[in-house]
Design a protein around this motif. Structure first.
Motif, PDB file in Angstrom:
ATOM      1  N   PRO A  37       0.941  -1.137  -0.113  1.00 50.64           N
ATOM      2  CA  PRO A  37      -0.080  -0.056   0.022  1.00 50.64           C
ATOM      3  C   PRO A  37       1.165   1.270   0.207  1.00 50.64           C
ATOM      4  CG  PRO A  37      -0.358  -1.321   2.055  1.00 50.64           C
ATOM      5  CD  PRO A  37       0.703  -2.083   1.066  1.00 50.64           C
ATOM      6  N   LYS A  38       0.366   2.226  -0.649  1.00 49.11           N
ATOM      7  CA  LYS A  38       1.086   3.638  -0.781  1.00 49.11           C
ATOM      8  C   LYS A  38       1.829   4.215   0.372  1.00 49.11           C
ATOM      9  CE  LYS A  38      -1.229   7.056  -1.753  1.00 49.11           C
ATOM     10  NZ  LYS A  38      -1.776   8.213  -2.824  1.00 49.11           N
ATOM     11  N   VAL A  39       0.908   4.043   1.726  1.00 47.58           N
ATOM     12  CA  VAL A  39       1.494   4.789   2.571  1.00 47.58           C
ATOM     13  C   VAL A  39       2.473   4.132   3.585  1.00 47.58           C
ATOM     14  CG1 VAL A  39      -0.662   6.136   3.174  1.00 47.58           C
ATOM     15  CG2 VAL A  39      -0.545   3.876   4.413  1.00 47.58           C
ATOM     16  N   GLY A 117      -2.544  10.528   4.691  1.00 48.65           N
ATOM     17  CA  GLY A 117      -1.382   9.652   5.010  1.00 48.65           C
ATOM     18  C   GLY A 117      -0.293   9.582   3.884  1.00 48.65           C
ATOM     19  N   ASP A 118      -0.586  10.202   2.658  1.00 51.20           N
ATOM     20  CA  ASP A 118       0.195  10.220   1.733  1.00 51.20           C
ATOM     21  C   ASP A 118       1.026  11.702   1.667  1.00 51.20           C
ATOM     22  OD1 ASP A 118      -1.710  11.872   0.692  1.00 51.20           O
ATOM     23  OD2 ASP A 118      -1.958  10.597  -1.278  1.00 51.20           O
ATOM     24  N   SER A 119       1.035  12.388   2.413  1.00 46.14           N
ATOM     25  CA  SER A 119       1.473  13.951   2.401  1.00 46.14           C
ATOM     26  C   SER A 119       2.438  13.805   3.554  1.00 46.14           C
ATOM     27  CB  SER A 119       0.468  14.711   2.479  1.00 46.14           C
ATOM     28  OG  SER A 119      -0.411  14.459   1.358  1.00 46.14           O
ATOM     29  N   VAL A 242       2.114  12.292  -2.430  1.00 44.31           N
ATOM     30  CA  VAL A 242       2.600  11.280  -3.050  1.00 44.31           C
ATOM     31  C   VAL A 242       1.870  10.520  -3.566  1.00 44.31           C
ATOM     32  CG1 VAL A 242       4.406   9.373  -2.710  1.00 44.31           C
ATOM     33  CG2 VAL A 242       4.771  11.444  -1.448  1.00 44.31           C
ATOM     34  N   ASN A 243       1.643  10.342  -5.085  1.00 42.07           N
ATOM     35  CA  ASN A 243       0.666   9.448  -5.734  1.00 42.07           C
ATOM     36  C   ASN A 243       1.392   8.506  -6.498  1.00 42.07           C
ATOM     37  OD1 ASN A 243      -1.761  10.579  -4.718  1.00 42.07           O
ATOM     38  ND2 ASN A 243      -1.482  12.257  -5.807  1.00 42.07           N
ATOM     39  N   SER A 244       2.784   8.929  -6.723  1.00 43.47           N
ATOM     40  CA  SER A 244       3.578   8.143  -7.821  1.00 43.47           C
ATOM     41  C   SER A 244       5.179   8.037  -7.250  1.00 43.47           C
ATOM     42  CB  SER A 244       3.616   8.796  -8.968  1.00 43.47           C
ATOM     43  OG  SER A 244       4.370  10.088  -8.876  1.00 43.47           O
TER      44      SER A 244
END
Ligand code: UD1
Ligand code: CA
Length: 474
Positions: A37-39, A117-119, A242-244
């Motif tokens: 998962p991304k995070v 959670g992705d920042s 952060v998406n990529s």
């Protein structure tokens, strides 16, 4: 329960203290093209979701609730210890994600900060400022916004004729006029808890993505007559999501620069900050010099006047004052003051170099103590050994600590001199002040002060070479 009634002096500060943070970490992050998962992906050794948790805590959140979902068996262990974990079973949008935290926050009526959670780059001060602004105006919500030259992909802030925030429109729902707006939603908010959950109950999924948008709360709260404010930051960098993988690298670069600048301001020399990768929990004393290509991760502490690098990776390794760590990889090791290692040393967990000792070139040390002033200068493997003070270990010495089933200990007492190319077959003890002849294979304990030799006797046949001439082929 709100502990302070409105109107008293100091309200703002105290109401700001009553803050819960919700961290949205249930999304999949398909653009990462990852089985993780991304995070869970890391920036300087810390998972994205942990950066958000730390920011919330530094901003003074009294409670932190993490919403997990996609890949939660990987995400939850990262946040279970110090946050409340709730599950969003289906990822139906950011509003639905916040609703997953509703039960956990039942009865809470302070401020609710929502973080993605992705920042990882959000500054705790910014969160605090948003909360102060919300409290000051008793607003339903303050949304953090930024101006972007290229706003594509972000939600846009739509303002009314009076310049007040009317609503947020997502990229996929935006008209051409709305898409031309450059003020963007950062995805960070501070809500009044009651207003948030009241509005969330009214959010629907009538939009281009068929998702429940948290951003719809703004228009709903405004229609209910509550103040809805934007807090615009000049530091858009802190809003990077952060998406990529590309954005992951960008976030790493920004965080690396921030951390390195802080170390330099505190008196650390970095020859080339661009090639120094220093984790967030590393402490470095003043007058340390960090040479190019250095990675410091985990929780190392580096003492004053030490020289680190080049080409060095230290993880959870403590380095004393005045040490030299040259081209070394060290994991969970310890160097006391004045110790040195490398070039090309490998210090594995439990390696302890005492004051003034040395692990030199092509030396590997595991779970061993090298006593004060002792030296292992060249080409050696030392494992499960205790080396006393003032010991010299000759080049190519190996502690044969493993018999295929078990590990055994080697004890080398103070003042021992071990000649080059010696095999010390453990378990074995070399007594104080003993001398081991070069090329020995030592299988029995050596008494203090003795000379031990464990090698074939040399023999010689006089004139042999002349008697056996080599015929050269034509
Ligand atoms: C969101 C905002 C957008 C803003 C942008 C800033 C909405 C509808 N849009 O868009 O206005 O400009 O952030 O980066 O909120 N998540 C869940 N469960 C879900 C969906 C998402 O937990 O069901 C989490 C994700 O893991 C992520 C965060 O919420 O951490 C944001 O979701 P994401 O899909 O990245 O939203 P954006 O499209 O970036
Ligand atoms: Ca995002």
């Amino acid at each position: 329960m709100r502990k302070v009634r409105a109107g008293r002096p100091g309200d703002i500060e105290r109401r700001c203290m009553e803050t819960a943070a919700i961290i949205l970490a249930a999304g999949a992050g398909t653009r990462m093209k990852s089985k993780k998962p991304k995070v869970v992906h890391e920036v300087l050794g810390r998972p994205l979701v942990r950066w958000a948790v730390e920011a919330a805590k530094k901003a003074g959140a009294d409670r932190v609730v993490t919403v997990v979902g996609h890949g939660r068996e990987q995400v939850a262990p990262l946040v279970e210890g110090d946050t409340e974990v709730v599950v969003q079973t289906q990822q139906r949008g950011t509003a639905d994600a916040v609703l997953a935290a509703k039960d956990a926050l039942a009865g809470f009526d302070g401020a609710v900060v929502v973080l993605s959670g992705d920042s990882p780059l959000i500054r705790p001060d910014t969160i605090r400022e948003m909360c102060a602004l919300r409290a000051e105006h008793n607003a339903a919500v303050v949304v953090l916004t930024m101006e972007l030259a290229n706003p594509f992909g972000y939600g846009r802030i739509v303002r009314d004729g009076a310049g007040e925030v009317a609503r947020i429109v997502e990229q996929k729902d935006a008209s051409p006029e709305e898409a031309a707006i450059t003020e963007c939603n950062s995805g960070f908010y501070c809500f009044d808890a009651a207003a948030l959950f009241e509005a969330l109950a009214q959010v629907d999924a009538n939009n281009a993505q068929g998702e429940f948008y948290l951003t719809d709360v703004l228009a709903i709260a405004r229609e209910a007559g509550r103040a809805v404010l934007a807090y615009k930051t000049d530091d858009a960098e802190q809003c990077l999501g952060v998406n990529s993988r590309g954005q992951l690298a960008e976030a790493t670069r920004v965080m690396q620069r921030r951390i390195n600048e802080a170390h330099m301001a505190a008196g650390v020399t970095l020859w080339d900050p661009a090639t120094a990768y220093i984790g967030p929990e590393v402490t470095i004393a003043a007058d340390v010099e960090v040479l190019p290509n250095v990675i410091l991760m985990g929780r190392p502490a580096i003492g004053e006047d030490s020289l680190i690098g080049p080409n060095t990776r230290l993880t959870d390794t403590c380095v004393g004052v005045g040490c030299t760590v040259d081209e070394t990889v060290a994991v969970s090791a310890r160097l006391d003051d004045g110790a040195s290692c490398g070039p090309r040393a490998y210090l594995r967990p439990g390696a302890h170099l005492c004051e003034g000792s040395k692990a030199g070139t092509h030396v590997e040390i595991k779970k061993s103590t090298v006593g004060k002033g002792s030296k292992v200068p060249h080409l050696s493997y030392i494992g499960d050994a205790t080396i006393g003070e003032g010991v010299n270990i000759g080049a190519g010495t190996i502690t044969c600590n493993y018999d295929g089933a078990n590990k055994h200990a080697t004890v080398i007492e103070d003042g021992v001199f071990v000649g080059s190319d010696t095999m010390l077959v453990a378990p074995v003890t070399i007594g104080e002040g003993a001398l081991v002849g070069a090329g020995s294979t030592i299988t029995k304990n050596v008494s203090p002060g003795a000379l031990a030799l464990g090698r074939a006797r040399q023999s010689e046949i006089a004139g042999w070479v002349a008697a056996h001439p080599i015929e050269k082929k034509k």
